[in-house]
Each structure stands twice: as structure tokens, then as C-alpha cells.
Design an enzyme around this catalytic site. Structure first.
Site, mmCIF file in Angstrom:
data_model
loop_
_atom_site.group_PDB
_atom_site.id
_atom_site.type_symbol
_atom_site.label_atom_id
_atom_site.label_comp_id
_atom_site.label_asym_id
_atom_site.label_seq_id
_atom_site.Cartn_x
_atom_site.Cartn_y
_atom_site.Cartn_z
ATOM 1 N N ASP A 343 -5.340 4.818 -3.187
ATOM 2 C CA ASP A 343 -4.260 4.438 -3.186
ATOM 3 C C ASP A 343 -4.837 3.623 -1.850
ATOM 4 O OD1 ASP A 343 -4.298 7.482 -2.570
ATOM 5 O OD2 ASP A 343 -2.184 6.930 -2.094
ATOM 6 N N GLU A 344 -3.592 2.803 -1.432
ATOM 7 C CA GLU A 344 -3.707 2.611 0.467
ATOM 8 C C GLU A 344 -5.403 2.208 0.790
ATOM 9 O OE1 GLU A 344 0.023 3.897 1.015
ATOM 10 O OE2 GLU A 344 -1.164 5.347 1.458
#
Length: 539
Positions: A343-344
Site C-alpha cells: 500500500d501507499e
């Protein structure tokens, strides 16, 4: 006549216990009254049972009650001892655990054939009448879940560790109960703030009460690396030496991690370790300069920003590192899943992200595990058997949602953790001192009132593996703070994972939830007293 009326009046005054001066006379001591306890109805536990048939006869646990595990295996006897350890301190009874058969008492029994029909690996059948309580299951996990139901059917004072007055009544009838989903998880972020083995065990025990069966441990992030890796020792020694705000941090030795895995297994929870990559990797980059594209190690990080770090996708050493870490973590982990984050990764180009994920997923498979990744994994090429954990929320773009749904149609499994529903670190309201609010405020009703089967439009229902309640710890550093943010929302997410959709109703659930409060108080759990819930003794 007047004298007669005065005499009668004096008699009435005396009968009322008053002197002629009008002052109340001391009342005679009342005779001791037996306390009346109405046992908890079978349908009032959390998660809501799949089927309940009420009976008229209650059972009372007494001084002569045994816990029977007839023909019990070692694992069944262990469940019996767990139950005895729960009940002995508050009741003061011996509650011997015996393999002898017989009538009466509490019976834990594994069944097969017709008796096990429909129960599956985690289901159970609980029957109570005046003779005793019998919990039957096809597997020990079902017995353990049945014990959690029995626990909630007893008075909340059963959770105390000192002798209590009782009585210990169990309502009569039969519960037949099986889970809706096989994956019912809770995630604990031990990277932003480090939590000790004992603190993790405490959380495991709290999860067990609500039949959670997966403990997802977020073991690495920008602020800390929390598991010892023999082939890369500075990851823990240096990368684990701090945390958000600059505290001392910490890490788990391999024996520490094994103890967490063992303890979780004793509560029928499987540990899912997460090593987040290619982003959220500053602790690793700070520990080894060669993992950086420029060959320079950045300083350790104690803030809360995201998206600024990335492993160096083109470098060969990156994949040596990944292979070593996954090999060592997989060897410590009996469960089938290993979470690779994803993620991210804002500092990784899309092209590099796809290359990285496509190269790392087979490494997980090589060491005998199945991949879980945050739902951004669906922007690469999820391998066969991979599971994407969806953490989007109402503001997530339709395009991103569709990408996840399309992957699910092609066979990728889904775990649902919508941030504005199941993220336990979201503030309850504007006055909540702990937590964050980037996904909005998440009150108790909002956390409970959604249907996993229909939440993500376009995703096939058979792709849904279950639900998970993540608890990120940028603002949380003590067990009391974890518990305040988890309770009362955690039981609702657990119910979404276990109970059939037909039982889902906020107006009845909030009363069942309110009845849990005395139990939490007996367990020493601090909780948010939401105004949406009719707590006992509160207007």
C-alpha cells in the site's frame, strides 16, 4: 366514640412503626434474600448464533460440577483445562477435568458422522438443560468457540479472578452455530508503536471472546522493524530501535515470535505476518545502505507521514533481501498466509511497482505460503491463490473499486477492511482524543451496519474470504489505548464475520452490545461509551 377513634389511631401509628412523636422507629433487619439471577438468553451473545432453540430448564454450575472430555484427545483436554482455568477463580469450585463419561456437568465432545453434519471445522452445538451443558463439535476449534459462547451465557462476574457470589446459571435450550466466513481477522500494528509479547497476548485473549481466528501482525514500517532476521541482523537491532515520537521501540526475537504464534494457536487464532513493501520501508533502508538506490542510508524516522520510502526495485540485492526475509518469516509461521503489504507506495513508479510485485509474489509461493497484499496489489498481477485486502472507503474512486472487483472476478480472493467501517483507529467523533480521522469519524453503528457480501459492487460473493479490523498505532502506545479504540467496535466486525446475514439488525445488536459492558469492566477493559448504545445504568 372520640376516645375509641383516638385509640384506633394510636394503634395504626404504632403498627406503622412510628412513635407518638412522629419519628420513625428503627426497622427490624430484613431477612436475607437469595439473589435472583435471570440467566442470559441464548440469543443474546456476540456474535449472534446461527440457530437458537430455547428450552425451559436451566443448569446451575455447582460445587460438584465436573468438566467431562470423554475419550478426549490432548487438544480437547486442553480446551477443557482452558475452561476450568476460566471458571475456577470466580466460582471457587474445583471443576475437575475428567475423561470419564457420565451424566451431568459440562461435557466437551468431538462428534463425527451425523452428529457433525453441517458443523464444519469451527462450528459447534451447545445444549443446556437441568442435567448439564454439552458442547459438541467436529473439531477442537468448534469446542473452543462453543466455550466462548458458554462464557457469555454466564454472569459477567465470571470474568473476575477472585471468588464471586454467583449463582452460575445457564439458560436452557440448544444453539447450533457455524461461521459465515472462514477468515475473521484483527490486525495489530506493532511497528508505529511497539507492543510486548504480553501485551499482544492480552489482545489475543480479547479477540478470542468474539471468535476472531486470524491475528494479522504488521511487523515492519517506516518507524520500526519488529522481527529478528538472522541474515540481516541490523533490521531489528537498528531498524527496531525507535518508534513514533522517538521512544525506545523494540523487536521480537524469533523465540518471542514463536511464543506469540503458540499462544494465538492455543486460542485458535492463526498469525498472519506482514512485511510491508516496497513502500513503508524506511526502517529497513536506514539499517542497510545498499538497499537504497543511492547507496546512502536515511536516518531513522519517528514521524507519521506515509509514502516517502521505497526499496530500490532495479537492484539485485533488493531481491536477495526479500528472499531472505520471506524465507525466515515463513519458516517461523505455521499459517498458510504471508502478507507483503503493497500500500501507499507513492515513491515507487507504477512500472516499478508492477515489476516488484510480480517478482516478489513467487518468492512467497516458493516458501510454501499464499500471498495477501493490500488491495493495491490488484494494480499488478495477483498470482493464483492471492488475496487482496480492501481498505478503501466511501471516497475511494470508482476506478479503484472496479479494479479490485475485476481482480476478484478473475479469482483473487478478498478480505474486506473498509477504512470508514472497520479501521479501529478512526476517531469515534470530533471529541475523540486518540486516533485519526482521514477516513471520517466512525461511530459504533457505522462500524457495524454494512454487509460484506454486497459492500464492494461488482465483486462476486464467493470471492469474499472474510473481514478484518485493523488497528493502526500512530497515536496508540498502551494496551488501555488499544482497548479504548477497539471496544465497542471490534465485536461488531467480529459478528459480521461470523453471524449469518439474517441476524444483522442494529436495533437488536445495540442491546446485546450494551450487555457486554459489565463483562468488559470485569476484564479491566476501558471502552468508549458511545451515546448510540443503551449502556446499563446510563440514560
Amino acid at each position: 366514640m372520640r376516645q375509641r377513634r383516638l385509640f384506633c389511631s394510636l394503634l395504626l401509628v404504632a403498627a406503622a412503626g412510628l412513635g407518638t412523636s412522629g419519628v420513625a422507629a428503627p426497622a427490624a433487619p430484613a431477612a436475607p434474600q437469595a439473589r435472583e439471577h435471570r440467566p442470559t438468553a441464548l440469543d443474546q451473545v456476540i456474535p449472534a448464533p446461527a440457530s437458537v432453540r430455547t428450552g425451559k430448564e436451566t443448569y446451575t454450575i455447582g460445587e460438584r460440577t465436573p468438566i467431562r472430555v470423554p475419550h478426549g484427545s490432548h487438544e480437547v483436554r486442553r480446551v477443557g483445562r482452558y475452561l476450568a482455568d476460566l471458571l475456577r477463580p470466580p466460582t471457587g469450585y474445583d471443576l475437575p477435568v475428567t475423561t470419564k463419561g457420565g451424566r451431568g456437568g459440562i461435557v466437551l465432545r468431538l462428534v463425527d458422522g451425523k452428529g457433525a453434519h453441517g458443523l464444519g471445522a469451527e462450528g459447534y452445538r451447545l445444549h443446556s438443560d437441568r442435567h448439564g451443558v454439552t458442547i459438541a463439535a467436529a473439531r477442537p476449534a468448534g469446542l473452543f468457540h462453543g466455550v466462548q459462547t458458554l462464557r457469555q451465557l454466564l454472569p459477567p462476574s465470571v470474568e473476575k479472578r477472585t471468588e464471586q457470589p454467583g449463582p452460575w446459571k445457564v439458560a436452557g435450550g440448544t444453539i447450533t452455530d457455524t461461521p459465515r466466513y472462514g477468515y475473521r481477522g484483527a490486525m495489530l500494528d506493532v511497528s508505529r508503536h511497539f507492543f510486548t509479547v504480553e501485551q499482544v497476548k492480552r489482545y489475543i485473549d480479547q479477540l478470542a471472546l468474539y471468535k476472531v481466528n486470524r491475528l494479522h501482525l504488521h511487523l515492519s514500517d517506516d518507524q520500526g522493524w519488529r522481527i529478528a532476521i538472522k541474515s540481516w541482523p541490523r533490521l531489528a537491532a537498528h531498524g527496531g530501535s525507535t518508534q513514533v515520537g522517538g521512544g525506545p521501540g523494540g523487536y521480537y526475537t524469533k523465540d518471542d515470535y514463536r511464543e506469540i504464534v503458540r499462544y494465538a494457536a492455543s486460542r485458535y487464532q492463526t498469525v498472519v505476518p506482514e512485511i510491508d513493501m516496497p513502500g513503508h520501508t524506511n526502517a529497513a533502508l536506514a539499517s542497510y545502505a545498499e538497499l537504497n538506490c543511492n547507496g546512502v542510508a536515511p536516518p531513522l524516522y519517528t514521524g507519521t507521514a506515509v509514502g516517502f520510502s521505497s526499496l530500490c526495485v532495479p537492484k539485485k540485492v533488493t531481491y536477495d533481501f526479500v528472499d531472505d526475509v520471506i524465507r525466515e518469516v515463513a519458516a517461523l509461521t505455521p499459517g498458510k498466509y504471508l502478507h507483503i503489504g503493497g500500500d501507499e507506495a507513492h515513491s515507487t513508479s507504477h512500472e516499478d511497482y508492477v515489476k516488484f510485485m510480480d517478482r516478489v509474489q513467487p518468492v512467497v509461493a516458493k516458501y510454501g505460503k499464499k500471498v495477501i497484499g493490500w488491495h493495491q496489489l490488484t494494480g499488478a498481477h495477483p498470482i493464483k491463490g492471492a488475496v487482496a485486502q480492501y481498505w478503501g472507503y466511501d471516497k475511494t474512486s470508482a476506478k479503484e473499486r472496479q479494479q479490485v472487483a475485476d481482480a476478484a472476478k478473475k479469482g483473487t480472493g478478498l478480505i474486506l477492511s473498509p477504512a470508514d467501517r472497520s479501521y479501529l483507529d478512526m476517531k469515534y467523533d470530533k471529541n475523540t482524543k486518540l486516533g485519526k480521522s482521514w477516513a471520517g469519524y466512525v461511530e459504533v453503528q457505522r462500524s457495524y451496519d454494512w454487509n460484506p457480501a454486497t459492500y464492494l459492487e461488482g465483486a462476486p460473493q464467493d470471492a469474499i474470504r472474510g473481514v478484518e479490523a485493523p488497528l493502526w498505532t500512530e497515536t496508540l502506545s498502551t494496551s488501555a489505548q488499544l482497548e479504548y479504540m477497539a471496544f465497542p467496535r471490534l465485536p461488531g466486525v467480529a459478528e459480521l464475520g461470523w453471524s449469518p446475514a439474517s441476524t444483522h439488525d442494529w436495533n437488536t445488536y445495540k442491546h446485546r452490545l450494551a450487555a457486554q459492558a459489565p463483562r468488559w469492566e470485569a476484564l479491566g477493559i476501558d471502552y468508549y461509551q458511545s451515546p448510540q448504545v443503551p449502556w446499563p445504568g446510563k440514560k
